[in-house]
Motif scaffolding. Sequence first.
Motif, PDB file in Angstrom:
ATOM      1  N   THR A   1      13.066   7.934   3.441  1.00 32.97           N
ATOM      2  CA  THR A   1      13.662   8.054   4.638  1.00 32.97           C
ATOM      3  C   THR A   1      13.689   6.805   5.548  1.00 32.97           C
TER       4      THR A   1
ATOM      5  N   LEU B   1      12.717  13.786   6.498  1.00 33.74           N
ATOM      6  CA  LEU B   1      13.874  13.705   5.383  1.00 33.74           C
ATOM      7  C   LEU B   1      14.812  12.963   5.971  1.00 33.74           C
ATOM      8  N   PRO B   2      15.579  12.139   5.117  1.00 34.19           N
ATOM      9  CA  PRO B   2      16.432  11.006   5.517  1.00 34.19           C
ATOM     10  C   PRO B   2      17.629  11.896   6.438  1.00 34.19           C
TER      11      PRO B   2
ATOM     12  N   ALA C   1       6.664   7.761   7.483  1.00 34.04           N
ATOM     13  CA  ALA C   1       7.643   8.522   6.674  1.00 34.04           C
ATOM     14  C   ALA C   1       7.612   8.105   5.232  1.00 34.04           C
TER      15      ALA C   1
ATOM     16  N   ASP D   1      17.016  14.292   8.565  1.00 37.80           N
ATOM     17  CA  ASP D   1      16.471  14.368   9.719  1.00 37.80           C
ATOM     18  C   ASP D   1      16.775  13.325  10.795  1.00 37.80           C
TER      19      ASP D   1
END
Lengths: 641, 303
Positions: free
Chosen positions: B114, B73-74, B110, B76
Amino acid sequence: MKNPWRNHPAYSLLLALNILALLPQTFWLDPLTLLLLLLLWSWGLAWKTGYLPLPNPWSKVVLTLIVAAAVLGQQAVLLGLRGGSALLAVMLLMKSLEIRTERDFYSAMVGLFFMQLSLLFHNDSWWMGLYVLFLALGMLALLWLLTQNKARDRLPDCLRHASPILRLALQALPLTVALFLLFPRLAQPLWGLPLDSTQGKTGLSDKLSPGDLIELFLDDTPVFRASRFQPAMPPLDQLYWRAMVLWHFDGRAWKRGWLPAQARQKPAKDDTLRYLLVNEAYAGNWLVSLDWPVDGDYQAQLTLDGQWISRQQWQPAGEHQLISARTDRQESAHPLALSWGLQLPPAGNPQTRSWARQQLKKHGSPAAFLRFVLNHFNRENFYYSLTPQPLGENTVDDFLFRTRIGYCEHYASALAFTMRAAGIPARVVTGYLGGEYNPLGQYIVVRKSDAHAWTEVWLKGQGWVRVDPTAAVAPERVQTAIRDQQAVHDQGMMTVDIWLKQQLDWLAYRWNRWFLQYNYDLQRSMLHNLGQWPRHLSLWMLALLGLLPLGWWLYHWQKRDRLLQQWHQLQRQLKRVVPEAPVQQGPEALARWARLHLQGGDELARWIQHWLQLRYGPAGSPPLPPLPPIRRCDKPPSSHA
Amino acid sequence: MPGENFQRHIISEINRVVLGKSQQVEQALICLASAGHLLIEDIPGMGKTTLAKTLAKVFGLAFKRVQFTNDLLPADITGMNVFDTTTQAFRFHPGPVFSQILLADEINRAPPKTQSALLEAMEELQVTVDGQSHRLEPPFSVIATQNPLEMAGTYPLPESQMDRFMMRIPLGYPAPEAERALLERKHRDPEVQTLGSPEKLLEIQQQTREIHVSDTVLDLVQQLLRQTREPGRFVHGLSPRAGQQLLRAAQARAWWQTRDFVIPEDLQQVFPAVAGHRLIAASMEQDVQQNLEEMALALPTTA
């Protein structure tokens, strides 16, 4: 890699210009050659539209040989003008089938330029000049297209924006005119046009046998034009244009002969007729002048029997100032003339011979006998016709006593023979009669169809007298046509077609005088009339042209790239000492190589760094030291690479 | 030129650890010195991580690595706001992007959202979390890797985002001698010495900007750009930004060669790597990279 020229609008234009340059050649090329040319051209079109590939190199060689052989095989003269044109056209079309690079394209263009120019070798009339000018505009468009980044556009779209071409052409016009007028011309051309033996056949021949002139009567091509008559223009039916004298008769044909040259005499002042004669080019060593010629600026000999004999067999177009005597013929009796004038074949035409002797006895004097014969032609059933019946072995007998139908040459020949048979010297003269007056340019145009033959008879006390037997039979041949024409002119009743014809002829006349005949002499006289400065200008122009290459070289020498030259010097020296040196690599790579492979390579590498500094670094670096000595490494290169 | 030996030291130090990849090392250093980001396209196990790590270590840069997966996820990457029970307030918890060298492994695995979070960081030098922007401190460079072969379940970067990377390079197999040396290593990779510092890198980045560019070189840059825009080669030509990046890369290369001006050979060397990922061949039978190599080779080196 796809060939980028296929969709290039320039190729479309090249194809179009090719066919336009071929079009006029249908006049003089033979059908087989034309067919081949058309096929080759269609190949280009088929490639363009995607139906055919370009020929591969081998088939190109074979094709070239076959086509060249086929074209040359058609030609009567292998390296004549026609053969040359055909070969040029074929090669040009082949070239447009092997266009891959821009260079190919340019060579095709150069060939096309030459072919357009060569059209004028065949036909130098004003309309061909206009046509070639039009084609040259097309070539300008082609050059312009190549400089534009329009590789994918369609040709019509490109040409819609091609107005700069016209502007450029107009801008170049003054220079063109100046060069035409002032560029120094040579007194003798450097090269001549090869003349096909088939060309120039339809003109006056130095032999006349029955039926010879008929070809000319149907040919409306102008032969020459005459103007500026002084003191005044004689009536048209008095204009006997003298070309050749036929002395020798073999029973069928009259052959030409000429007496020795005469000293030019000055006729009485009020008897002279001065005029300007502008002739088209033709084959033959004879020159036309108004009967009776006295003087003129022909580069030829004037013989005792009033013929101009040129040393060349080909007369270029030119204009000449000529002088004729109006009445006084001034011909002295040359002994040769009297013996030639009586010559007859040993046998043949017995009926005429006996008839002539009888009639002479009956009429007494030669003059009376001549009058009788002319009256005879007039009163008996003699007819003028351009389609006479064929004559048998005794041509004169047949004509005088059987058919009685013929045109000028029959009458001239019959009269001359009759006179000779009666022991009176006579000869046949060929040339032209009359002409057509053009009120626009105030000149007379004489066409091949004006060809004429008449007789001259030697009468004691009068000398050689011109006698036109045709006038006795059909005065209308001599007068009517001319009178009609004058009547039309006088009453202002000119029909449109005559008017148009005269306009066009006037244009042709101007084209001849102002353009085609602009040669060394004319240029000199024009410059002379203008005074000193144009002559100097002309010289300066020549000098300038000579200096142009020098100037070009100086400019480049002055603007030469010192640094780049030093780099080339390094490359040369390196190559000489170490042939395997990678001199084509970039400077940095070369420096790296030098460090590893040359003795004292570090110094050279530093020199290269310095060079780079000067070339690409900020300004203000010290000047380059001399090139360090280059030495090969004695040891094998160290392997710390 | 300040510290002529500095460049040579760094290069030889990295080449001591990363064996037989001197050209790729040079390209990576060029990216670093011109504050650009690098895209490495190769299969796993070719030494991408070693290269990235060594680069970071040699300059003493903070290094983070993110393995991109399809459930990443962004947050992360960027980090997130976490509720702190002691202060009773949200506190920003910075993600791996807050580093100086970020290795984004297999970036095309990804999802686009992301990816774009990372690309924002690359372009703007900042991340936005819950409407709040957080600045990244320079120096900051991303080294992303991409597996060109395994395309199943990936989200290939669109060209517009490829443009964010200064260069794309392949690593390639090592030469036989280098591979032998690699096999003969008794222990893990040798420790690399830290020779520079983040401040030093910023200083270098400033210096490369000031490398002199002559008119001739600018002409050549324009010539190259013009050539890529000619019809028939590529679907579209290089953008002006690509031209700027090409020049920056050439300047950085000149710096690494201890020169204070750009020469045509600099352009020759960096052009294929700078242009390759920004262009698409016009037809199937044409190869972008080969085309670019030819264009580079055709460049006059003594113009």
